[in-house]
Write a protein that holds these residues in place. Structure first.
Motif, short mmCIF file in Angstrom:
data_model
loop_
_atom_site.label_atom_id
_atom_site.label_comp_id
_atom_site.label_asym_id
_atom_site.label_seq_id
_atom_site.Cartn_x
_atom_site.Cartn_y
_atom_site.Cartn_z
N ALA A 206 0.83 -1.20 0.00
CA ALA A 206 0.00 0.00 0.00
C ALA A 206 0.87 1.25 0.00
O ALA A 206 0.48 2.29 -0.52
CB ALA A 206 -0.91 -0.01 1.22
N SER A 207 2.07 1.14 0.57
CA SER A 207 2.95 2.32 0.66
C SER A 207 3.18 2.92 -0.72
O SER A 207 3.05 4.13 -0.92
CB SER A 207 4.32 1.95 1.23
OG SER A 207 4.16 1.33 2.47
N ALA A 208 3.54 2.05 -1.69
CA ALA A 208 3.80 2.56 -3.05
C ALA A 208 2.51 3.07 -3.68
O ALA A 208 2.54 4.03 -4.46
CB ALA A 208 4.42 1.47 -3.91
N GLY B 102 -5.29 -0.85 -1.40
CA GLY B 102 -5.40 -2.09 -0.63
C GLY B 102 -4.04 -2.76 -0.50
O GLY B 102 -3.07 -2.34 -1.15
N SER B 103 -3.97 -3.81 0.31
CA SER B 103 -2.69 -4.47 0.56
C SER B 103 -2.94 -5.80 1.28
O SER B 103 -3.96 -5.97 1.95
CB SER B 103 -1.84 -3.59 1.47
OG SER B 103 -0.71 -4.27 1.93
N LEU B 104 -1.97 -6.72 1.12
CA LEU B 104 -2.03 -7.95 1.91
C LEU B 104 -1.22 -7.84 3.20
O LEU B 104 -1.15 -8.78 3.97
CB LEU B 104 -1.51 -9.13 1.08
CG LEU B 104 -2.45 -9.64 -0.03
CD1 LEU B 104 -1.79 -10.75 -0.83
CD2 LEU B 104 -3.77 -10.15 0.57
N SER B 105 -0.61 -6.66 3.42
CA SER B 105 0.35 -6.54 4.53
C SER B 105 -0.25 -6.81 5.90
O SER B 105 0.39 -7.40 6.76
CB SER B 105 0.97 -5.14 4.54
OG SER B 105 1.88 -5.01 3.49
N LYS B 106 -1.47 -6.32 6.13
CA LYS B 106 -2.04 -6.45 7.47
C LYS B 106 -2.97 -7.66 7.55
O LYS B 106 -3.13 -8.25 8.62
CB LYS B 106 -2.80 -5.17 7.85
CG LYS B 106 -2.00 -3.90 7.62
CD LYS B 106 -0.74 -3.81 8.46
CE LYS B 106 0.11 -2.65 8.00
NZ LYS B 106 1.16 -2.26 8.90
C1 PLP Z 1 -3.07 2.89 6.88
C2 PLP Z 1 -1.87 2.20 6.29
N1 PLP Z 1 -1.64 2.27 4.99
C3 PLP Z 1 -0.57 1.67 4.44
C4 PLP Z 1 0.33 0.97 5.20
C5 PLP Z 1 1.53 0.34 4.54
O1 PLP Z 1 1.18 -0.90 4.01
P1 PLP Z 1 2.17 -1.75 3.12
O2 PLP Z 1 3.00 -2.61 4.02
O3 PLP Z 1 1.25 -2.59 2.27
O4 PLP Z 1 3.01 -0.85 2.30
C6 PLP Z 1 0.14 0.89 6.57
C7 PLP Z 1 1.12 0.19 7.41
O5 PLP Z 1 1.19 0.38 8.59
C8 PLP Z 1 -1.00 1.50 7.13
O6 PLP Z 1 -1.23 1.45 8.44
#
Ligand code: PLP
Length: 506
Positions: A182-184, A333-337
């Motif tokens: 999601a960061s990118a 969106g993201s699979l990170s969490k």
């Molecule tokens: C609200 C939110 N967006 C994005 C991210 C970053 O996610 P990613 O690891 O998929 O880059 C985080 C991570 O803490 C988050 O809390």
């Protein structure tokens, strides 16, 4: 104590500062109390960093204390990095290097015997390794292609589109761009939608990295208070957002509608409709970050089959974009969490022309995304609903255990129970500074992020984010270390006692 008046400009500056400090709020030991007060004023942005402090004699007169007291307070500030002096030239406010914005979120290598709560991300489940094994089996089918998959692996984009559609936003693979987490996605969308000097509405507190990106772009964050304790069920945030959109002509808004980081707060369906309508009315292109939307945990001690218990995509609230006209909202969106941050797989859902702009910059910077990670992400998305049942159950237990340990050990801290997400957003007792606690915690082997990381202008030094992403025994250990750190911070800075005696290390 009554303050004598002074006609000189220096005397007036000292008078103004004395009024900010609040003469009657100083308590013995007065030098420590004054230092804490000045430090808090710098930390929450009321005193500008780099601003000159009044001469010791002037401030002493304005406060009705001895010059030695002010001198000792300034020395404390210098020793802790909150002030700098040049002999004969004066004293200026500063911020300690260690509370630097970037340092707090570059996780160091874990060290034995320490607890790292500086970031909120759960450990990866075993399914991740299985998904990579399956991805390697599928890889030979893709080897005949050149491997630069513009926009991302077609199968992955299709799965993301299906999941969004199940949540109420009818969409297709053409409107999905795969990103490196999601960061990118957030930084790409902010770069594509803003220019230096533009204003961007952000909920306040918010995810710090979005603020960092805005700073790097040279855009200005316009904070809109989103107090979870007022927002859950109340109507404050949409009204504040509406006013801010009307008065500041922002280019964009960045929001985390469901289970915001750090508060865990959610917009109700009605609030979400009002937010979407306001932003649309003022023509504000909006990024809705849904990274934590799958993590609804229900009320404290709630049943396992309560909200968020079943794990269906349709259980997650409808995305903000479902309430807006096409193109008005870019969903992140993201699979990170939901699965694991080590995957580095995320996505944007929005207008193809906007996504194309984001993709062009991304491809100039790093070509395309790794194919194997995307193949693994497909497998993980197929099993996501089942995996979420276990993840939510575990997070619910950890959240409740952390809340319980804090209530028992630090009873004067305000600890609202969030309805989801990954962290508690605690309010510290009056006079206790989160940066002082974070500094002290490091000496007890506990790593935290300061509250001010989550705001603009050093706001939130009276808050601390505590992630509940680790096993219960680790969280209980963390609370014991935290209590010890809070006691140290109180001793060093003269704040009132907050912890329950005895429940501290050392
Ligand atoms: C609200 C939110 N967006 C994005 C991210 C970053 O996610 P990613 O690891 O998929 O880059 C985080 C991570 O803490 C988050 O809390």
């Amino acid at each position: 104590m009554s303050a004598p008046t002074s006609s000189s400009a220096a005397g007036e500056a000292a008078e103004r500062l004395a009024a900010l400090v609040g003469r009657t709020t100083l308590h013995p030991p007065v030098a420590a109390s004054l230092a804490l007060s000045l430090r808090s004023l710098v930390a929450d942005g009321r005193l500008p960093v780099g601003g000159r402090l009044p001469a010791e004699r002037e401030l002493a007169t304005a406060l009705g204390v001895s010059r030695v007291t002010v001198s000792s307070a300034y020395r404390r500030l210098r020793e802790s990095g909150w002030a700098r002096s040049r002999t004969g030239a004066g004293t200026w406010t500063s911020v300690p290097d260690r509370s630097g914005v970037v340092a707090a979120f570059v996780p160091g290598a874990p060290r034995d015997g320490t607890v790292d709560l500086s970031y909120a991300s759960p450990a990866g489940p075993p399914e991740v390794a299985d998904a990579y094994a399956a991805a390697l089996e599928a890889l030979p089918h893709l080897l005949p292609s050149h491997g630069y998959l513009a926009g991302g692996l077609a199968d992955l984009r299709a799965r993301v589109a299906e999941r969004m559609t199940a949540r109420g936003l009818t969409t297709t693979a053409e409107r999905v761009l795969v990103t490196t987490g999601a960061s990118a996605g957030v930084s790409g969308a902010l770069r594509a939608g803003t220019s230096p000097g533009d204003r961007v509405l952000v909920e306040h507190p918010t995810w710090p990295n979005a603020l960092d990106v805005l700073r790097m772009i040279g855009a200005r964050a316009v904070p809109v208070p989103r107090d979870p304790t007022a927002t859950w069920g109340a109507a404050g945030f949409p009204g504040a957002l509406h006013r801010a959109a009307r008065e500041t002509s922002p280019a964009m808004a960045y929001l985390v509608p469901h289970h915001a980081n750090p508060t865990g707060g959610v917009l109700t369906a009605e609030e979400q409709r009002r937010v979407a309508a306001s932003l649309q009315q003022h023509d504000v292109l909006t990024i809705a970050d849904e990274t934590l939307a799958d993590l609804a945990l229900g009320p404290e001690g709630g049943p396992e089959d309560g909200p968020g218990g079943t794990g269906d995509a349709a259980d997650a609230p409808p995305p903000l974009a479902a309430d807006a006209r096409p193109g008005a909202v870019v969903t992140v969106g993201s699979l990170s969490k939901s699965v694991w941050a080590g995957l580095r797989v995320g996505w944007l859902v929005g207008e193809p022309s906007f996504l194309h702009r984001v993709a062009s910059t991304a491809s100039r910077e790093h070509g395309a995304l790794p194919v194997v990670d995307q193949l693994a992400a497909c497998v993980l998305l197929d099993g996501l609903d089942a995996g979420l049942v276990a993840r939510r159950a575990q997070l619910r237990v950890q959240r409740d255990a952390l809340v319980g340990a804090l209530r028992a050990t630090l009873p004067t801290w305000e600890v609202p129970v969030p309805p989801g997400g990954l962290s508690l957003w605690c309010r510290l007792p009056r006079g206790l500074s989160s940066s002082a606690v974070v500094d002290a915690a490091e000496r007890h082997g506990l790593f935290l992020s300061t509250g001010s990381r989550f705001g603009t202008g050093h706001a939130f030094d009276d808050h601390l984010r505590l992630p509940f992403t680790q096993p219960v025994p680790v969280l209980e250990d963390a609370v014991a270390r935290l209590a010890a750190a809070a006691a140290d911070a109180e001793r060093a800075w003269g704040a009132p006692t907050t912890s329950r005696g005895g429940a501290v290390l050392g």
